[in-house]
Design a protein around this motif. Structure first.
Motif, PDB file in Angstrom:
ATOM      1  N   LEU A   1      -5.829  -5.770  -6.602  1.00  0.00           N
ATOM      2  CA  LEU A   1      -5.322  -4.633  -6.052  1.00  0.00           C
ATOM      3  C   LEU A   1      -6.398  -3.445  -6.242  1.00  0.00           C
ATOM      4  CD1 LEU A   1      -1.828  -4.681  -8.062  1.00  0.00           C
ATOM      5  CD2 LEU A   1      -2.294  -3.983  -5.809  1.00  0.00           C
ATOM      6  N   PRO A   2      -7.325  -3.468  -7.285  1.00  0.00           N
ATOM      7  CA  PRO A   2      -8.255  -2.028  -7.175  1.00  0.00           C
ATOM      8  C   PRO A   2      -9.096  -2.179  -5.971  1.00  0.00           C
ATOM      9  CG  PRO A   2      -8.132  -3.480  -9.424  1.00  0.00           C
ATOM     10  CD  PRO A   2      -7.167  -4.113  -8.157  1.00  0.00           C
ATOM     11  N   LYS A   3      -9.242  -3.099  -5.398  1.00  0.00           N
ATOM     12  CA  LYS A   3     -10.284  -3.188  -4.224  1.00  0.00           C
ATOM     13  C   LYS A   3      -9.512  -3.241  -2.974  1.00  0.00           C
ATOM     14  CE  LYS A   3     -12.689  -7.255  -6.583  1.00  0.00           C
ATOM     15  NZ  LYS A   3     -13.015  -8.534  -6.495  1.00  0.00           N
ATOM     16  N   PHE A   4      -8.234  -3.086  -2.812  1.00  0.00           N
ATOM     17  CA  PHE A   4      -7.639  -2.681  -1.659  1.00  0.00           C
ATOM     18  C   PHE A   4      -7.131  -0.902  -1.515  1.00  0.00           C
ATOM     19  CE2 PHE A   4      -5.698  -6.566   0.675  1.00  0.00           C
ATOM     20  CZ  PHE A   4      -6.691  -7.597   0.366  1.00  0.00           C
TER      21      PHE A   4
ATOM     22  N   THR B   1      -6.009  12.029  -1.908  1.00  0.00           N
ATOM     23  CA  THR B   1      -7.312  11.414  -1.759  1.00  0.00           C
ATOM     24  C   THR B   1      -7.243  11.074  -0.015  1.00  0.00           C
ATOM     25  OG1 THR B   1      -6.544   9.237  -2.373  1.00  0.00           O
ATOM     26  CG2 THR B   1      -7.564  10.633  -4.024  1.00  0.00           C
ATOM     27  N   GLN B   2      -6.130  11.013   0.241  1.00  0.00           N
ATOM     28  CA  GLN B   2      -6.063  10.782   1.624  1.00  0.00           C
ATOM     29  C   GLN B   2      -6.657   9.233   2.056  1.00  0.00           C
ATOM     30  OE1 GLN B   2      -4.588  12.401   4.519  1.00  0.00           O
ATOM     31  NE2 GLN B   2      -3.632  13.193   2.973  1.00  0.00           N
ATOM     32  N   GLN B   3      -6.031   8.495   1.003  1.00  0.00           N
ATOM     33  CA  GLN B   3      -6.394   7.011   1.045  1.00  0.00           C
ATOM     34  C   GLN B   3      -4.787   6.052   1.072  1.00  0.00           C
ATOM     35  OE1 GLN B   3      -8.926   6.635  -2.359  1.00  0.00           O
ATOM     36  NE2 GLN B   3     -10.422   5.870  -0.891  1.00  0.00           N
ATOM     37  N   MET B   4      -4.984   5.123   1.644  1.00  0.00           N
ATOM     38  CA  MET B   4      -4.109   4.134   1.667  1.00  0.00           C
ATOM     39  C   MET B   4      -4.471   3.168   0.241  1.00  0.00           C
ATOM     40  SD  MET B   4      -1.282   3.792   3.213  1.00  0.00           S
ATOM     41  CE  MET B   4      -0.476   4.491   4.715  1.00  0.00           C
ATOM     42  N   ILE B   5      -3.628   3.192  -0.629  1.00  0.00           N
ATOM     43  CA  ILE B   5      -3.868   2.426  -2.123  1.00  0.00           C
ATOM     44  C   ILE B   5      -3.205   1.460  -2.081  1.00  0.00           C
ATOM     45  CG2 ILE B   5      -4.612   2.523  -4.555  1.00  0.00           C
ATOM     46  CD1 ILE B   5      -5.311   5.452  -3.780  1.00  0.00           C
ATOM     47  N   ALA B   6      -3.401   0.067  -2.546  1.00  0.00           N
ATOM     48  CA  ALA B   6      -2.495  -1.007  -2.987  1.00  0.00           C
ATOM     49  C   ALA B   6      -2.000  -0.882  -4.357  1.00  0.00           C
ATOM     50  CB  ALA B   6      -3.201  -2.189  -3.057  1.00  0.00           C
TER      51      ALA B   6
ATOM     52  N   MET C   1       2.275   0.272   3.669  1.00  0.00           N
ATOM     53  CA  MET C   1       2.427  -0.706   4.153  1.00  0.00           C
ATOM     54  C   MET C   1       2.466  -2.080   3.560  1.00  0.00           C
ATOM     55  SD  MET C   1      -1.033  -1.912   6.806  1.00  0.00           S
ATOM     56  CE  MET C   1      -2.226  -1.629   5.646  1.00  0.00           C
ATOM     57  N   PHE C   2       3.092  -2.921   3.741  1.00  0.00           N
ATOM     58  CA  PHE C   2       3.334  -4.179   3.386  1.00  0.00           C
ATOM     59  C   PHE C   2       2.060  -5.005   4.107  1.00  0.00           C
ATOM     60  CE2 PHE C   2       7.608  -2.491   2.815  1.00  0.00           C
ATOM     61  CZ  PHE C   2       7.679  -3.010   1.285  1.00  0.00           C
ATOM     62  N   TYR C   3       1.463  -5.849   2.967  1.00  0.00           N
ATOM     63  CA  TYR C   3       0.419  -6.868   3.455  1.00  0.00           C
ATOM     64  C   TYR C   3       0.692  -8.124   2.843  1.00  0.00           C
ATOM     65  CZ  TYR C   3      -4.193  -9.096   2.746  1.00  0.00           C
ATOM     66  OH  TYR C   3      -4.881 -10.360   2.528  1.00  0.00           O
ATOM     67  N   ALA C   4       0.483  -9.148   3.613  1.00  0.00           N
ATOM     68  CA  ALA C   4       0.623 -10.576   3.228  1.00  0.00           C
ATOM     69  C   ALA C   4      -0.357 -11.403   3.791  1.00  0.00           C
ATOM     70  CB  ALA C   4       1.811 -11.056   3.654  1.00  0.00           C
ATOM     71  N   ASP C   5      -0.961 -12.418   2.959  1.00  0.00           N
ATOM     72  CA  ASP C   5      -1.993 -13.353   3.585  1.00  0.00           C
ATOM     73  C   ASP C   5      -1.869 -14.765   3.401  1.00  0.00           C
ATOM     74  OD1 ASP C   5      -3.205 -13.924   0.982  1.00  0.00           O
ATOM     75  OD2 ASP C   5      -4.309 -12.116   0.936  1.00  0.00           O
TER      76      ASP C   5
ATOM     77  N   PHE D   1       0.900  -1.249  -0.012  1.00  0.00           N
ATOM     78  CA  PHE D   1      -0.185  -0.011   0.022  1.00  0.00           C
ATOM     79  C   PHE D   1       0.828   1.414  -0.066  1.00  0.00           C
ATOM     80  CE2 PHE D   1      -2.886  -3.078   1.811  1.00  0.00           C
ATOM     81  CZ  PHE D   1      -4.257  -2.740   1.437  1.00  0.00           C
ATOM     82  N   LEU D   2       0.347   2.433  -0.542  1.00  0.00           N
ATOM     83  CA  LEU D   2       1.086   3.481  -0.573  1.00  0.00           C
ATOM     84  C   LEU D   2       0.013   4.583  -0.453  1.00  0.00           C
ATOM     85  CD1 LEU D   2       3.833   4.941  -1.059  1.00  0.00           C
ATOM     86  CD2 LEU D   2       3.020   5.397  -3.450  1.00  0.00           C
ATOM     87  N   ARG D   3       0.404   5.697   0.512  1.00  0.00           N
ATOM     88  CA  ARG D   3      -0.352   6.668   0.791  1.00  0.00           C
ATOM     89  C   ARG D   3      -0.630   7.636  -0.442  1.00  0.00           C
ATOM     90  NH1 ARG D   3      -0.075  10.359   6.326  1.00  0.00           N
ATOM     91  NH2 ARG D   3      -1.690  11.970   5.937  1.00  0.00           N
TER      92      ARG D   3
END
Length: 784
Positions: free
Chosen positions: A683-686, A666-671, A748-752, A660-662
């Motif tokens: 990606l577009p949904k995160f 838009t003041q959002q976190m976007i993948a 932010m790094f995300y993993a699942d 994710f990058l700020r």
């Protein structure tokens, strides 16, 4: 007339037209003659000329006049072309009035080859006419003056301004409709009619006929044109674009069949039906669809100027074994000039470039697929011969300074694809071809007699279906002339390299050693005008090629010891035979003290699979070292983030890993980047707002807390999982590593993992993951 234009010394005026003047000039830097084109009008047309430069600079083909340079002189733009000795087709037609049908058909075939090359790159000429065709002294036609050419987009080009000569312009353009490659087909149909009949209708009358008459063809009005040629002209000049030839290649094939009627008598099989049948069989098999899909996807990514490194890396990472083989190969001495260890595909792409990684990857994909098939030893030798020819092509490339040796490698590898696929899918027919060859028939003629198409054309047809770029298609084509001419440009050099490599390997692998010196001498003679080489040099190239083949084969797990072809080549060049793989494992525990960590090789007897076991800590450590080295060099922030993300994903075996990058606006976190299952779709949904809500994502970025949630359905957790996440994916195990600068979240790094409680991370691994995250923080600070 001024003495100079830029650095170029003017010699004399060659011609003058409505758009500009062409001069013969001398380039003092390279000591060669060139043709310089200037515009008669002033600055408003500079953009037109520079547009031509941008378009033509992408086209390098033996049937297109090469553009060398572009510039501006006295407020007027100019273009610098190769100077071609000869005359225009208009001049030839003026002298001869009409041409014999066969000569006219051959000329138009050459023009179609050049136009087809442009069409494959999305470029249409829109002003093809006799005065824009040069006929070189050797009779070769070359297209020039792409002054009103345009690039066809998905929406095509509408309302194209009519700047061309009316009698050659397609009716749909006259009516202000879409400009497509079919417009050039129409123009060439008119040119062919004019060459053979001398019929030169008044421009206004031709224009009226095109737009108003119900008839879809323009009559030839000639009694000496036979019915077959007349049908070709009528089809090319059909009023409706859909009724014309579907491509320049199709029209060229029709003319070649007209020129070689014996071909039709002896080989009634439809070329397209053979290729279509093969492609249908490939699609119906359980293995080939995956192969075709992977190669097509990689080609499309590389040829898409807007595609990101992430997309190519993601495509390759889908195949774990392929990823490891690729990384092993790009760390060999072959790529030593790039320096340093390459531990991620992301860095390989950043250093070597999209095209080189694509070429190496496709070579590995094809080799892996073909080598793992339970086929006859002869077929395995054919596969090795293709691989060997590719390596020899890279050696020749280095000698003549071709910019991308791996490009020659892949052209050589895939040049014999038609023969290899025929062995899979047309086994009985391929055996008939082999018997005809044993009886003295050439392989091309034998394949055409049995299959209705040569092996080389079959390979090219499959390559086109796999979205191979035009230059690789050109490099794959077989040279058929008795004497290979001097290369006209970079593409000619590529084609000559590939063909020379194949012919050299054919000589080396033949059975009778006593015949080889004579064959080698004949080969050097055949190519003497095209490349500066000798029998001795060709032999040295073969020897170094064998050494490289042995090195690459060991890396990617190919056993050369049982190959009859390799034994014949080794006997000829006096090399030691390859040690069988099972003996090598028993006798050699290490190579010069180098131990390969974290990899388990296949067990004895397992020739179809590669079992790979990753050591996560080793891979994480190697990735950290690679990124450290990158940070002290000139680098791009995206490349570093990609490398961190890929290292995490591959080392830990996550189901999905995203970054994710700020977004300040838009003041959002976007993948932004991602690897793993359905990453493109996810990606577009995160994305989520930075406005605080009591969920795990906001907890991580507000507190700078590293989180691992083993089960999002747990009673104490489920209420803290946001709705947007539940709607996007079904993964139940999550890791979040926020990227903080001065206590503020910037990413932010995300993993699942798909199932709960399956994300096993040791304290040492977590420490290494945090180090990788901190390296991304450093990279962001450096670029801030």
């Amino acid at each position: 007339m001024a003495n100079k234009i830029g650095r170029f010394e003017l010699v004399r005026k060659l011609g003058e037209g409505a758009q500009g003047t062409v001069y013969l000039a001398r380039d003092p830097h390279l000591d060669r003659q060139v043709a310089i084109k200037t515009l008669l009008q002033d600055a408003k047309n500079v953009d037109v000329l520079l547009k031509e430069a941008r378009i033509v600079s992408k086209l390098q083909h033996k049937n297109i006049v090469t553009l060398f340079d572009a510039g501006e002189h006295d407020a007027k733009a100019y273009l610098v072309y190769a100077f071609v000795e000869g005359q225009t087709l208009a001049q030839l037609l003026n002298d001869e009035t009409t041409l014999p049908p066969a000569q006219a058909a051959k000329i138009v075939c050459g023009i179609l080859e050049g136009a087809g090359h442009a069409h494959l790159q999305g470029i249409v000429h829109l002003d093809l006419k006799p005065s824009n065709i040069m006929i070189a002294e050797n009779g070769q036609p070359l297209i020039m003056d792409f002054g009103i050419a345009c690039r066809v987009t998905k929406d095509s080009v509408k309302n194209t301004s009519i700047n061309g000569t009316p009698r050659y312009i397609a009716p749909e353009i006259m009516s202000g409709e879409h400009a497509t490659a079919s417009a050039d087909i129409f123009s060439l149909g008119v040119i062919l009619r004019e060459l053979t009949s001398g019929h030169n209708a008044d421009a206004q009358e031709t224009s009226r006929k095109k737009t108003n008459l119900a008839s879809e063809q323009l009559a030839t009005n000639s009694t000496h044109i036979d019915e077959r040629l007349e049908e070709i002209i009528h089809k090319a000049t059909a009023k409706n674009p859909e009724d014309r030839f579907g491509s320049a290649e199709n029209m060229q094939m029709a003319l070649q069949e007209y020129l070689n009627p014996a071909h039709l008598e002896h080989h009634p099989t439809d070329t397209h039906s053979t290729l279509d049948f093969l492609l249908r069989r490939m699609r119906s098999k359980s293995d080939f669809p995956a192969l075709s899909s992977t190669i097509s996807e990689i080609n499309k990514v590389v040829d898409d100027d807007s595609a990101s490194v992430n997309l190519l890396v993601q495509t390759i990472l889908q195949d774990f074994a392929l990823t490891n083989k690729l990384l092993k190969l790009v760390n060999t001495v072959t790529y030593g000039q790039f320096g340093g260890q390459i531990n991620t595909i992301s860095k390989a792409v950043a250093i070597l470039g999209f095209e080189t990684v694509r070429n190496v990857t496709m070579t590995l994909i094809l080799l892996d697929f073909l080598q793992n098939k339970a086929q006859a030893s002869q077929l395995k030798d054919d596969v090795l011969t293709s691989f060997f020819a590719g390596i020899v092509a890279t050696k020749i490339s280095a000698e003549i300074s071709i910019r991308d040796a791996e490009e020659a490698m892949i052209c050589s590898m895939f040049r014999n694809l038609g023969k290899l696929l025929s062995s899979f899918y047309f086994f009985e027919e391929s055996q008939q071809v082999a018997r005809l060859v044993e009886q003295g028939e050439s392989e091309d003629k034998a394949a055409i007699k049995i299959l209705g198409i040569s092996y080389n054309e079959l390979a090219i047809g499959v390559a086109k279906s796999w979205s191979f770029p035009p230059r690789l298609i050109t490099g794959m084509r077989k040279l058929t002339s008795d004497k290979v001419a001097k290369p006209y440009g970079e593409l000619d050099n590529l084609s000559i390299t590939v063909n020379l490599a194949h012919e050299l390997c054919a000589i080396a692998s033949q059975g009778n050693i006593s015949d080889k010196p004579k064959a080698l001498k004949q080969l050097a003679k055949r190519y003497e005008d095209a490349i500066d080489t000798s029998e001795q040099q060709l032999r040295k190239t073969m020897e170094s090629g064998m050494s490289e083949l042995a090195a690459r084969a060991r890396i990617i797990g190919i056993d050369l010891a049982e190959s009859a072809m390799i034994k014949r080549v080794n006997m000829w060049i006096g090399a030691k035979p390859e040690v069988p793989a099972h003996k090598k494992l028993a006798e050699v525990d290490s190579l010069d003290g180098i131990t390969q960590l974290g990899i388990e090789t296949p067990s004895e007897g397992d020739s179809t699979t590669e079992t790979l076991k990753i050591d996560p800590e080793f891979m994480l450590t190697e990735g950290i070292q690679e990124i450290t080295n990158t940070l002290v060099e000139e680098h791009k922030l995206n490349d570093v983030i990609q490398m961190v993300l890929e290292t995490m994903h591959r080392a830990m075996g996550f189901n999905r890993t995203l970054f994710f990058l700020r977004d300040v606006k838009t003041q959002q976190m976007i993948a932004r980047f991602g690897f793993g299952q359905d990453a493109d779709a996810v990606l577009p949904k995160f994305r989520f707002s930075l406005d605080f809500t009591p969920d795990v994502f906001h907890l991580a970025i507000s507190k700078g807390a590293d989180l691992m949630i083993e089960d999002i359905t747990a009673e104490n957790i489920t209420g803290k999982i946001p709705l947007w996440y539940r709607q996007a994916v079904s993964s139940q195990c999550i890791m979040l590593l926020p990227v903080m600068i001065n206590t503020k979240p910037v990413g932010m790094f995300y993993a699942d993992m798909q199932q709960a409680n399956t994300m096993q991370i040791s304290p040492k691994q977590l420490s290494l993951l945090r180090t990788l995250r901190n390296q991304s923080v450093l990279a962001i600070k450096q670029k801030s």
